[in-house]
Scaffold this motif. Sequence first.
Motif, mmCIF file in Angstrom:
data_model
loop_
_atom_site.group_PDB
_atom_site.id
_atom_site.type_symbol
_atom_site.label_atom_id
_atom_site.label_comp_id
_atom_site.label_asym_id
_atom_site.label_seq_id
_atom_site.Cartn_x
_atom_site.Cartn_y
_atom_site.Cartn_z
ATOM 1 N N LEU A 112 -1.742 51.541 8.093
ATOM 2 C CA LEU A 112 -2.926 52.005 8.814
ATOM 3 C C LEU A 112 -4.133 51.271 8.243
ATOM 4 O O LEU A 112 -4.405 51.346 7.039
ATOM 5 C CB LEU A 112 -3.087 53.513 8.667
ATOM 6 C CG LEU A 112 -1.948 54.342 9.277
ATOM 7 C CD1 LEU A 112 -2.186 55.821 9.076
ATOM 8 C CD2 LEU A 112 -1.776 54.035 10.758
ATOM 9 N N VAL A 113 -4.843 50.573 9.109
ATOM 10 C CA VAL A 113 -5.867 49.619 8.687
ATOM 11 C C VAL A 113 -7.244 50.087 9.126
ATOM 12 O O VAL A 113 -7.481 50.343 10.305
ATOM 13 C CB VAL A 113 -5.585 48.214 9.281
ATOM 14 C CG1 VAL A 113 -6.635 47.216 8.798
ATOM 15 C CG2 VAL A 113 -4.183 47.759 8.913
ATOM 16 N N ARG A 114 -8.145 50.178 8.167
ATOM 17 C CA ARG A 114 -9.528 50.510 8.473
ATOM 18 C C ARG A 114 -10.293 49.243 8.855
ATOM 19 O O ARG A 114 -9.918 48.133 8.500
ATOM 20 C CB ARG A 114 -10.206 51.164 7.270
ATOM 21 C CG ARG A 114 -9.691 52.557 6.972
ATOM 22 C CD ARG A 114 -10.623 53.256 6.009
ATOM 23 N NE ARG A 114 -10.143 54.588 5.680
ATOM 24 C CZ ARG A 114 -10.332 55.648 6.443
ATOM 25 N NH1 ARG A 114 -10.971 55.508 7.580
ATOM 26 N NH2 ARG A 114 -9.868 56.824 6.076
ATOM 27 N N GLN A 115 -11.391 49.444 9.548
ATOM 28 C CA GLN A 115 -12.224 48.322 9.953
ATOM 29 C C GLN A 115 -13.079 47.818 8.796
ATOM 30 O O GLN A 115 -13.451 48.572 7.900
ATOM 31 C CB GLN A 115 -13.165 48.736 11.085
ATOM 32 C CG GLN A 115 -12.470 49.236 12.337
ATOM 33 C CD GLN A 115 -13.484 49.645 13.371
ATOM 34 O OE1 GLN A 115 -14.236 48.821 13.881
ATOM 35 N NE2 GLN A 115 -13.519 50.923 13.684
ATOM 36 N N ALA A 116 -13.387 46.547 8.847
ATOM 37 C CA ALA A 116 -14.444 45.936 8.018
ATOM 38 C C ALA A 116 -14.298 46.239 6.532
ATOM 39 O O ALA A 116 -15.269 46.517 5.847
ATOM 40 C CB ALA A 116 -15.811 46.389 8.502
ATOM 41 N N TYR A 117 -13.054 46.181 6.042
ATOM 42 C CA TYR A 117 -12.879 46.350 4.598
ATOM 43 C C TYR A 117 -12.613 44.991 3.972
ATOM 44 O O TYR A 117 -11.735 44.250 4.421
ATOM 45 C CB TYR A 117 -11.713 47.289 4.285
ATOM 46 C CG TYR A 117 -11.422 47.370 2.796
ATOM 47 C CD1 TYR A 117 -12.252 48.090 1.952
ATOM 48 C CD2 TYR A 117 -10.349 46.681 2.232
ATOM 49 C CE1 TYR A 117 -12.018 48.149 0.589
ATOM 50 C CE2 TYR A 117 -10.102 46.737 0.876
ATOM 51 C CZ TYR A 117 -10.936 47.473 0.059
ATOM 52 O OH TYR A 117 -10.707 47.526 -1.290
ATOM 53 N N GLN A 118 -13.370 44.655 2.948
ATOM 54 C CA GLN A 118 -13.185 43.406 2.224
ATOM 55 C C GLN A 118 -12.790 43.741 0.798
ATOM 56 O O GLN A 118 -13.598 44.250 0.017
ATOM 57 C CB GLN A 118 -14.470 42.578 2.241
ATOM 58 C CG GLN A 118 -14.340 41.221 1.577
ATOM 59 C CD GLN A 118 -13.379 40.308 2.310
ATOM 60 O OE1 GLN A 118 -13.405 40.222 3.539
ATOM 61 N NE2 GLN A 118 -12.524 39.625 1.569
ATOM 62 N N ALA A 119 -11.550 43.463 0.441
ATOM 63 C CA ALA A 119 -11.068 43.792 -0.903
ATOM 64 C C ALA A 119 -11.700 42.867 -1.929
ATOM 65 O O ALA A 119 -11.953 41.683 -1.657
ATOM 66 C CB ALA A 119 -9.549 43.657 -0.961
ATOM 67 N N PRO A 120 -11.993 43.379 -3.111
ATOM 68 C CA PRO A 120 -12.465 42.502 -4.186
ATOM 69 C C PRO A 120 -11.447 41.409 -4.485
ATOM 70 O O PRO A 120 -10.241 41.588 -4.266
ATOM 71 C CB PRO A 120 -12.615 43.464 -5.381
ATOM 72 C CG PRO A 120 -12.723 44.819 -4.780
ATOM 73 C CD PRO A 120 -11.899 44.782 -3.536
ATOM 74 N N ARG A 121 -11.921 40.289 -4.963
ATOM 75 C CA ARG A 121 -11.029 39.173 -5.275
ATOM 76 C C ARG A 121 -10.006 39.593 -6.333
ATOM 77 O O ARG A 121 -10.339 40.230 -7.317
ATOM 78 C CB ARG A 121 -11.841 37.971 -5.773
ATOM 79 C CG ARG A 121 -11.022 36.698 -5.974
ATOM 80 C CD ARG A 121 -11.926 35.532 -6.336
ATOM 81 N NE ARG A 121 -11.163 34.315 -6.531
ATOM 82 C CZ ARG A 121 -10.603 33.967 -7.677
ATOM 83 N NH1 ARG A 121 -10.752 34.755 -8.731
ATOM 84 N NH2 ARG A 121 -9.917 32.841 -7.786
ATOM 85 N N ARG A 122 -8.749 39.252 -6.085
ATOM 86 C CA ARG A 122 -7.645 39.564 -6.993
ATOM 87 C C ARG A 122 -7.459 41.075 -7.170
ATOM 88 O O ARG A 122 -6.955 41.547 -8.187
ATOM 89 C CB ARG A 122 -7.839 38.909 -8.363
ATOM 90 C CG ARG A 122 -7.943 37.398 -8.341
ATOM 91 C CD ARG A 122 -6.616 36.756 -8.003
ATOM 92 N NE ARG A 122 -5.594 37.083 -9.006
ATOM 93 C CZ ARG A 122 -4.287 36.892 -8.820
ATOM 94 N NH1 ARG A 122 -3.841 36.417 -7.673
ATOM 95 N NH2 ARG A 122 -3.416 37.190 -9.771
ATOM 96 N N ALA A 123 -7.862 41.836 -6.176
ATOM 97 C CA ALA A 123 -7.696 43.292 -6.246
ATOM 98 C C ALA A 123 -6.212 43.633 -6.262
ATOM 99 O O ALA A 123 -5.400 42.989 -5.586
ATOM 100 C CB ALA A 123 -8.373 43.954 -5.055
#
Length: 288
Positions: A143-154
């Motif tokens: 299930l995918v939320r909109q406009a989420y940008q994970a931190p680098r190397r999260a």
Amino acid sequence: MHPPVTAGVDGSAASLAAAVWAAEEAALRRTRLHLVAALGAAPDVRTPVAERAERTSVAGPADRRQWARRSLRLAEDRVRTRRPRLEITSEIVSAAPMDALLDAGGDAQLLALGSYGLGNVSARTLGSTGPALAVRAPFPVALVRQAYQAPRRAPVLLGLDARRPADELIGQAFEEAAVREVPLQVVHAWQPPGPAQVYPANLRPPRAEQRLARRAAKRLPEVLVPWREKWPEVRVIEDFTEENAARAVACRSSMACLVVLGVRALLGPVTHSTLQQAHCPVLLVPHT
């Protein structure tokens, strides 16, 4: 060619986000992206497709098929802007969303859905196709939320009850971390049992509680030993915490690229709460 990554689309912004996320998953796995639109899905007039179509009525079969084609085209266009060389296939299924997606997901590595949409469910209440499908599906559902940008190397975040570990769940989490080349953070939340369960006369002797906590903390590394040996390339972060499990997972999700949780015949309180509060996509893995 490996089985595809499949995404359900209905023209909503959330389903477009799911298609884009699924495309990245397909690229990571070096496979194709398969897009599915169900004729039984009623469109939401707030979606981009509806705006383009000037809120065209889609009451009849021909209108629904036209809507499905537009939904697929919009999703493919969105994906092409990011992954122009990715192989994409699509289909329109003459069935209700639940049946269509259960059938489509059976041939996929996983199925991605928007965190609302596919039934006009709001992003906060969730309560329809996605969670209900995850309970019935024999395959992982994201299930995918909109406009989420994970931190680098999260890291990938695994919520695990070390008292009842499931091989399917742990294996999927290690695989997700390995394919992304990121750490796997395993959260095992524990809280002391109530006074009536352990302590006489409603007392909680500190030593007894500390002893129980140490015993609970030891379970996590013991459970992970064979998995560390199987996936030596995955760096594991053991995260034992004495707090509410749902709160622990939700809070940590803001610094994760993916949350992995298990699902059985029913959504448990931790999974249900996480779906409402998580900042990043949530992958629900069926297990016995």
